[in-house]
Motif scaffolding. Structure first.
Motif, PDB file in Angstrom:
ATOM      1  N   ILE A 166       0.827  -1.289   0.101  1.00 50.51           N
ATOM      2  CA  ILE A 166      -0.019  -0.034  -0.058  1.00 50.51           C
ATOM      3  C   ILE A 166       0.917   1.358   0.102  1.00 50.51           C
ATOM      4  N   VAL A 167       1.908   1.323   0.807  1.00 51.54           N
ATOM      5  CA  VAL A 167       2.934   2.484   0.850  1.00 51.54           C
ATOM      6  C   VAL A 167       3.438   2.642  -0.511  1.00 51.54           C
ATOM      7  N   LEU A 168       3.914   1.516  -1.054  1.00 55.16           N
ATOM      8  CA  LEU A 168       4.518   1.533  -2.644  1.00 55.16           C
ATOM      9  C   LEU A 168       3.565   2.236  -3.626  1.00 55.16           C
ATOM     10  N   GLY A 169       2.223   1.319  -3.308  1.00 57.98           N
ATOM     11  CA  GLY A 169       1.411   2.006  -4.419  1.00 57.98           C
ATOM     12  C   GLY A 169       1.086   3.674  -4.323  1.00 57.98           C
ATOM     13  N   SER A 170       0.924   3.770  -3.070  1.00 58.01           N
ATOM     14  CA  SER A 170       0.507   5.425  -3.090  1.00 58.01           C
ATOM     15  C   SER A 170       1.540   6.172  -3.345  1.00 58.01           C
ATOM     16  N   ILE A 171       3.015   5.824  -3.220  1.00 58.10           N
ATOM     17  CA  ILE A 171       3.927   6.696  -3.537  1.00 58.10           C
ATOM     18  C   ILE A 171       4.205   6.844  -5.203  1.00 58.10           C
ATOM     19  N   ALA A 172       3.743   5.515  -5.649  1.00 58.54           N
ATOM     20  CA  ALA A 172       3.947   5.428  -7.297  1.00 58.54           C
ATOM     21  C   ALA A 172       2.719   6.140  -7.754  1.00 58.54           C
ATOM     22  N   GLY A 173       1.689   6.000  -7.112  1.00 53.02           N
ATOM     23  CA  GLY A 173       0.519   6.642  -7.836  1.00 53.02           C
ATOM     24  C   GLY A 173      -0.475   5.658  -8.415  1.00 53.02           C
ATOM     25  N   THR A 174       0.182   4.355  -8.671  1.00 55.33           N
ATOM     26  CA  THR A 174      -0.693   3.322  -9.333  1.00 55.33           C
ATOM     27  C   THR A 174      -0.301   1.863  -8.396  1.00 55.33           C
ATOM     28  N   PHE A 175      -1.185   1.001  -8.614  1.00 58.15           N
ATOM     29  CA  PHE A 175      -0.895  -0.288  -8.290  1.00 58.15           C
ATOM     30  C   PHE A 175      -0.455  -1.212  -9.294  1.00 58.15           C
ATOM     31  N   ARG A 176      -0.324  -0.697 -10.436  1.00 61.88           N
ATOM     32  CA  ARG A 176       0.213  -1.456 -11.649  1.00 61.88           C
ATOM     33  C   ARG A 176       1.633  -1.851 -11.455  1.00 61.88           C
ATOM     34  N   ILE A 177       1.766  -2.991 -11.480  1.00 61.59           N
ATOM     35  CA  ILE A 177       3.328  -3.364 -11.378  1.00 61.59           C
ATOM     36  C   ILE A 177       4.130  -2.857 -12.598  1.00 61.59           C
ATOM     37  N   SER A 178       3.496  -3.139 -13.903  1.00 59.32           N
ATOM     38  CA  SER A 178       4.287  -2.623 -14.965  1.00 59.32           C
ATOM     39  C   SER A 178       4.682  -1.303 -15.179  1.00 59.32           C
ATOM     40  N   GLU A 179       3.831  -0.337 -14.432  1.00 56.61           N
ATOM     41  CA  GLU A 179       4.030   1.030 -14.527  1.00 56.61           C
ATOM     42  C   GLU A 179       4.897   1.499 -13.129  1.00 56.61           C
ATOM     43  N   ILE A 180       4.988   0.513 -12.119  1.00 54.30           N
ATOM     44  CA  ILE A 180       5.927   0.772 -10.908  1.00 54.30           C
ATOM     45  C   ILE A 180       7.264   0.565 -11.316  1.00 54.30           C
ATOM     46  N   LEU A 181       7.215  -0.398 -12.248  1.00 54.03           N
ATOM     47  CA  LEU A 181       8.734  -0.802 -12.361  1.00 54.03           C
ATOM     48  C   LEU A 181       9.534   0.148 -13.151  1.00 54.03           C
ATOM     49  N   THR A 182       8.700   0.874 -13.692  1.00 50.06           N
ATOM     50  CA  THR A 182       9.338   2.200 -14.313  1.00 50.06           C
ATOM     51  C   THR A 182       9.781   3.307 -13.619  1.00 50.06           C
ATOM     52  N   GLN A 183       9.494   3.290 -12.427  1.00 53.48           N
ATOM     53  CA  GLN A 183       9.708   4.461 -11.517  1.00 53.48           C
ATOM     54  C   GLN A 183      10.705   4.331 -10.373  1.00 53.48           C
ATOM     55  N   GLY A 184      11.588   3.137 -10.713  1.00 52.21           N
ATOM     56  CA  GLY A 184      12.670   2.885  -9.822  1.00 52.21           C
ATOM     57  C   GLY A 184      13.352   4.014  -9.006  1.00 52.21           C
ATOM     58  N   ASP A 185      13.798   4.803  -9.925  1.00 50.72           N
ATOM     59  CA  ASP A 185      14.734   6.035  -9.206  1.00 50.72           C
ATOM     60  C   ASP A 185      14.058   6.927  -8.331  1.00 50.72           C
ATOM     61  N   MET A 186      12.706   7.161  -8.770  1.00 45.01           N
ATOM     62  CA  MET A 186      11.976   7.910  -7.850  1.00 45.01           C
ATOM     63  C   MET A 186      11.727   7.416  -6.532  1.00 45.01           C
ATOM     64  N   ILE A 187      11.296   5.892  -6.532  1.00 39.63           N
ATOM     65  CA  ILE A 187      11.055   5.332  -5.386  1.00 39.63           C
ATOM     66  C   ILE A 187      12.469   5.280  -4.390  1.00 39.63           C
ATOM     67  N   ARG A 188      13.425   4.774  -4.934  1.00 38.43           N
ATOM     68  CA  ARG A 188      14.714   4.604  -4.349  1.00 38.43           C
ATOM     69  C   ARG A 188      15.173   5.885  -3.546  1.00 38.43           C
ATOM     70  N   ALA A 189      14.836   7.399  -4.147  1.00 38.72           N
ATOM     71  CA  ALA A 189      15.180   8.416  -3.535  1.00 38.72           C
ATOM     72  C   ALA A 189      14.027   8.594  -2.591  1.00 38.72           C
ATOM     73  N   HIS A 190      13.093   8.132  -2.415  1.00 34.99           N
ATOM     74  CA  HIS A 190      12.006   8.778  -1.674  1.00 34.99           C
ATOM     75  C   HIS A 190      12.285   8.350  -0.163  1.00 34.99           C
ATOM     76  N   PRO A 191      11.729   9.338   0.702  1.00 34.91           N
ATOM     77  CA  PRO A 191      11.954   9.015   1.967  1.00 34.91           C
ATOM     78  C   PRO A 191      11.352   7.590   2.746  1.00 34.91           C
ATOM     79  N   ALA A 192      10.386   7.374   2.146  1.00 30.18           N
ATOM     80  CA  ALA A 192       9.662   5.916   2.482  1.00 30.18           C
ATOM     81  C   ALA A 192      10.346   4.678   2.213  1.00 30.18           C
ATOM     82  N   TYR A 193      11.433   5.082   1.350  1.00 30.96           N
ATOM     83  CA  TYR A 193      11.928   3.466   0.686  1.00 30.96           C
ATOM     84  C   TYR A 193      12.319   2.651   1.542  1.00 30.96           C
ATOM     85  N   GLY A 194      13.043   3.007   2.913  1.00 30.36           N
ATOM     86  CA  GLY A 194      13.536   2.154   3.691  1.00 30.36           C
ATOM     87  C   GLY A 194      12.335   1.461   4.324  1.00 30.36           C
ATOM     88  N   ALA A 195      11.338   2.262   4.902  1.00 37.44           N
ATOM     89  CA  ALA A 195       9.998   1.303   5.290  1.00 37.44           C
ATOM     90  C   ALA A 195       9.561   0.327   4.223  1.00 37.44           C
TER      91      ALA A 195
END
Lengths: 766, 139
Positions: A166-195
């Motif tokens: 749920i945290v990942l989906g809300s950060i990425a703005g989508t629950f689609r895995i294929s769309e999340i897979l393209t947002q790696g850089d943004m998610i790794r830099a996000h403060p919630a990455y550790g969680a």
């Protein structure tokens, strides 16, 4: 187990058997047909599942999910074919098939899901079906315990994973895995990455049994052997590995990911392979080697280089092929000889030559001996390990070396030694297995050999696309059996020597490990029991305080909680405001007289010593409330209030016939406590009402109901229109509660009645 | 305890209360009343009968076990709600049929809402009688 039940003759397990074999076989063919397309690039498809929540039932079929899908359906075919002979005469065989197919669907859904929520739902399906399958022999307490343990460990991990999703989906703005897979850089830099990382890994580590969550997996071997072969080695336990591989483009590549995965993976791999030497039950040996494989896979996914991912994917294929074959082989041996004790079994190859061939092929692959696929896998693991930067290279190479050498020895214990030498005495006379049971292990063993001789085939069709999917990049992958004379080959030879030495001395090692285990204070399994006992004790202690069977205590707890929580919240939030509306209370004399009537009734209730008087007093209050309703023009509510009051009188009268008389005067301190509770509840409710009235009144809903009740719902009585139309779902829930409460009370009262009559009978006899 | 006044009055009152409960149910959509109130009134009628005569006689007069009536009520409410699903609308949407509707009036309105409200009536009626009968028999 099976022998205890009356035998039911079934040819191939009857219709349940055929369906269970055809289902995975047809799917396997289907996926195989799609293979050339997937090698070119991922395929997606789907439809909306829960549109209101944006949840989609969409499918992502790339190299990674394709490899898993083929393993699930391919090994699934072998396992179902095997089961129809292994369990075909079991009275609960159709139930078994049901669970197995349910698992298969869950696992396929898990690897194909292109939506985080869908992935979670299927993840839980595999957890639940695994619980049902481990506890299949439900008449044994150990099976039930193992099943519950697996359910609780992996279920808890699943809940933690859900939070991560749920945290990942809300950060990425989508629950689609294929769309999340393209947002790696943004998610790794996000403060919630550790969680997110911790939540995901908690899910993956529990499912894939990494130390310290590993203890459920060896216990899960209480399941029938086909289940162990299928769920607890080839497919379900790899779901955690799958999740890490799937999320590698998003979460991978950081230092935290690298170190957590290679440390946990490495420790799991070596710990498990050492523990495998300790076991005497060959099924337990295999259970621990499965842990080793899961640790190795985690380690290589964590390492994250192109070579490491490739080695990981290759090892995944290698392991699934040989481990499923070995488990099925053990099932045949168990079925045929009646024992799985490594210290007893000898010389089986004379009695069961085909089983021996299958076992040998699988064990050679497990030991990593050329020209089997296991050798190729081990070479690439060494290459990948030595390629890593800095300390990581030393750690991964060392762990791989230790685990591989121990694996070599374990392969010998499981599939070499029992077949060599003179045929030993066993509980049943050893005989060859039937063809449905042999087909799976033989084909899987043969595949290990063919893929080893021609590694280009799996390299092009499976490993390459899977590696690309995990890396999120496109590389061409070529696998070779012979990589030239290099460091990896040298390490391989060293592994064989070390492994052979371990195998020669394994009985001595086992004795020492057993002695060490007996002295060791750390016992995860017993720790788990203590944890559960602690929970139970805590729950028992709390229940003893809050629900001691005394109705006065229940009411006191409920009302105190209400006063403290509601009053406290209002105080903390500063919501107690007395606004201008309060002044309007100076109202009509009729209203005042009703109010005085109610106050008089309340005083009567608290001051009387007679229950009858108290009920009458409550009735006065109640009638007063009904009059207030009428004054504010709510006749429906008033009628209901009066009718309910009548019913309460009837019910209380009926109950009172059975109650003892009140003591002439209750103790003073006792009533004093009750007075405080009652006054504070009254005060809190009053203050809350005043606070509510002080705010501006929102007429949005009122206006809506007033305007639409007649034109749209065709009713002039707004209260009733709300009940049966606008808020009909609430009403439906309420009448369900009414019906269930009545039936529940009926059951309780009948219980008392039978108990009483039972006692009377008892006393009469006495 | 037999009270002649109570028994005689009950004969009249039970019939009146039952008729009135159905009346409350039917008028509920436009005037005070409805399934919940109707169910309570109906239950009161049988409780009165059970007190005046006996629970066994009340049960015999009821013909059906009250817990079955409660569950049947739930079923009726569910059917009333599901009818709209068959018509392609969300669960519990009211469907209306106006018999003999003309320019001036709406005619005789029939609706799934009435089925639902009848379900509420039966659930409350049956639920309360289940509880009261069980309590009376237990003593």
């Amino acid at each position: 187990m099976a022998g205890d039940y009356p035998k039911v003759e079934r040819v191939m397990g009857g219709p349940a058997g055929w369906v269970s074999i055809l289902f995975p076989a047809i799917l396997f063919t289907y996926f195989l047909n799609l293979l050339p397309e997937v090698v070119e690039g991922p395929v997606t498809a789907g439809f909306d599942w829960v549109p209101a929540l944006g949840v989609q039932m969409s499918v992502l079929l790339d190299g990674l999910s394709m490899m898993f899908a083929l393993l699930i359906t391919g090994i699934g075919t072998a396992v179902t074919l095997y089961s129809c002979h292994y369990l075909g005469d079991h009275p609960h065989y159709p139930r078994f098939v049901c669970y197995l197919l349910m698992f298969m669907v869950g696992m396929l859904g898990l690897v194909l899901a292109n939506d985080l929520i869908a992935l979670f739902v299927f993840w839980e399906v595999t957890t639940i079906s695994s619980y049902l399958l481990i506890g299949f022999n439900a008449d044994q307490a150990s099976s039930r315990r193992s099943a519950l343990q697996a359910l609780l460990v992996t279920g808890a991990g699943g809940l933690i994973l859900l939070a991560g999703l749920i945290v990942l989906g809300s950060i990425a703005g989508t629950f689609r895995i294929s769309e999340i897979l393209t947002q790696g850089d943004m998610i790794r830099a996000h403060p919630a990455y550790g969680a997110i990382l911790i939540l995901f890994l908690a899910g993956a580590f529990t499912k894939s049994a990494q130390v310290p969550f590993h203890f459920w997996l060896p216990n899960a071997m209480a399941a029938p052997t086909p289940v162990s072969a299928y769920l607890h080695s080839a497919t379900m336990v790899k779901a955690g590995v799958f999740l890490m591989a799937r999320m590698n483009p998003v979460l991978g590549g950081t230092d935290a990911w690298f170190w957590i995965l290679i440390l946990f993976g490495g420790v799991t791999a070596v710990f498990a392979s050492v523990m495998s030497m300790r076991q005497t039950d060959i099924k337990q040996v295999l259970a621990y080697t499965t842990l080793m494989a899961l640790g190795t896979l985690t380690m290589f996914i964590g390492a994250g280089t192109h070579y490491a991912i490739m080695a990981g994917m290759l090892f995944l294929l290698v392991h699934s092929l040989y481990k499923a074959a070995l488990f099925l082989m053990i099932g045949i041996v168990d079925h045929s000889t009646g024992t799985r004790d490594a210290t007893v079994l000898r010389g089986l190859s004379k009695a069961m030559p085909l089983t021996g061939i299958a076992a040998a092929l699988a064990a050679l692959s497990m030991a990593g001996i050329p020209p089997l696929l296991g050798f190729v896998g081990k070479e690439y693991m060494y290459k990948a390990g030595m390629d890593l930067p800095g300390l990581g290279a030393i750690w991964v190479t060392l762990m791989t070396f230790a685990a591989s050498a121990l694996m070599f020895a374990a392969g010998g214990i499981v599939a070499w030694r029992p077949f060599r030498g003179e045929l030993a005495e066993t509980p049943h006379h050893a005989h060859e297995g039937s063809w449905p049971m042999l087909a799976g292990p033989l084909v899987l063993g043969a595949l290990s050999l063919i893929f080893g001789l021609f590694p280009g085939i799996p390299g092009h069709f499976l490993i390459g696309p899977a590696t690309n999917a995990v890396e999120g990049a496109v590389h061409e992958v070529h696998l070779h059996l012979w990589g030239g004379i290099n460091m990896a080959l040298f390490l391989s030879i060293l592994t064989f020597i070390a492994g052979w030495l371990l195998y020669r001395n394994h009985e001595g090692i086992r004795a020492r490990l057993a002695a060490f285990e007996a002295r060791s204070p750390i016992d995860f399994d017993a720790g788990w029991d203590r944890l559960l006992d602690g929970f139970k004790d805590f729950a028992g202690w709390l229940t003893g305080i809050v629900q001691n069977g005394n109705l006065q205590r229940y009411l006191a707890v409920t009302f105190t909680t209400f006063a403290v929580l509601v009053g406290g919240t209002y105080l903390v939030r500063g919501a107690f405001e007395v606004g201008p509306r309060l002044i309007q209370l100076g109202a009509h004399p009729v209203q005042w007289s009703v109010l005085l009537l109610m106050i008089a009734g309340s005083f009567l209730v608290v001051s009387t010593t007679s229950r009858m008087t108290a009920v009458a007093g409550l009735g006065v209050v109640s009638v007063g409330v009904a009059m207030v309703f009428i004054m504010f023009s709510a006749p429906d509510v008033a009628i209901t209030q009066l009718l309910v009051e009548v019913l309460i009188i009837v019910l209380v009268t009926l109950v009172m016939l059975r109650l003892p008389y009140l003591p002439p005067r209750s103790e003073l301190h006792f009533r004093f406590g009750h007075a405080i509770i009652a006054t504070s509840v009254g005060a809190v409710v009053t203050l809350v009402l005043i606070a509510m009235l002080s705010g501006p009144f929102d007429r949005k809903l009122t206006d809506y109901f007033e305007q639409t009740a007649y034109p749209e719902a065709h009713g002039r009585n707004i209260v009733n229109v709300i009940l049966v139309d606008f808020r009909a779902l609430d009403t439906f829930g309420e009448i369900t509660v009414v019906a269930i409460a009545a039936i529940g009370a009926l059951a309780l009262l009948r219980g008392i009645k039978t108990r009483n009559t039972g006692n009377q009978n008892g006393s009469e006899e006495a | 305890m037999q009270s002649l006044i109570l028994t005689t009055a009950t004969r009249l009152l039970v019939a009146l209360l039952l008729v009135f409960s159905v009346y409350a149910l039917l008028r509920g959509h436009n005037l005070p009343g409805g399934g919940f109130i109707g169910g309570l009134i109906g239950a009161t009628a049988f409780i009165l009968y059970a007190i005046a005569a006996s629970v066994d006689e009340a049960r015999a007069a009821l013909l059906v076990d009250p817990s079955n009536i409660a569950v049947a009520g739930l079923g009726a409410a569910a059917i009333g709600g599901l009818a709209s699903v068959l018509a392609g609308k969300p669960f519990l949407t009211g469907l209306w049929l106006f018999l003999g509707a003309s320019e001036g009036g709406k005619g005789l309105p029939l609706s799934t809402v009435l089925i639902f409200d009848t379900g509420v009536y039966l659930a409350v009626f049956g639920g309360i009688l289940t509880l009261v009968f069980a309590l009376e028999e237990e003593t």
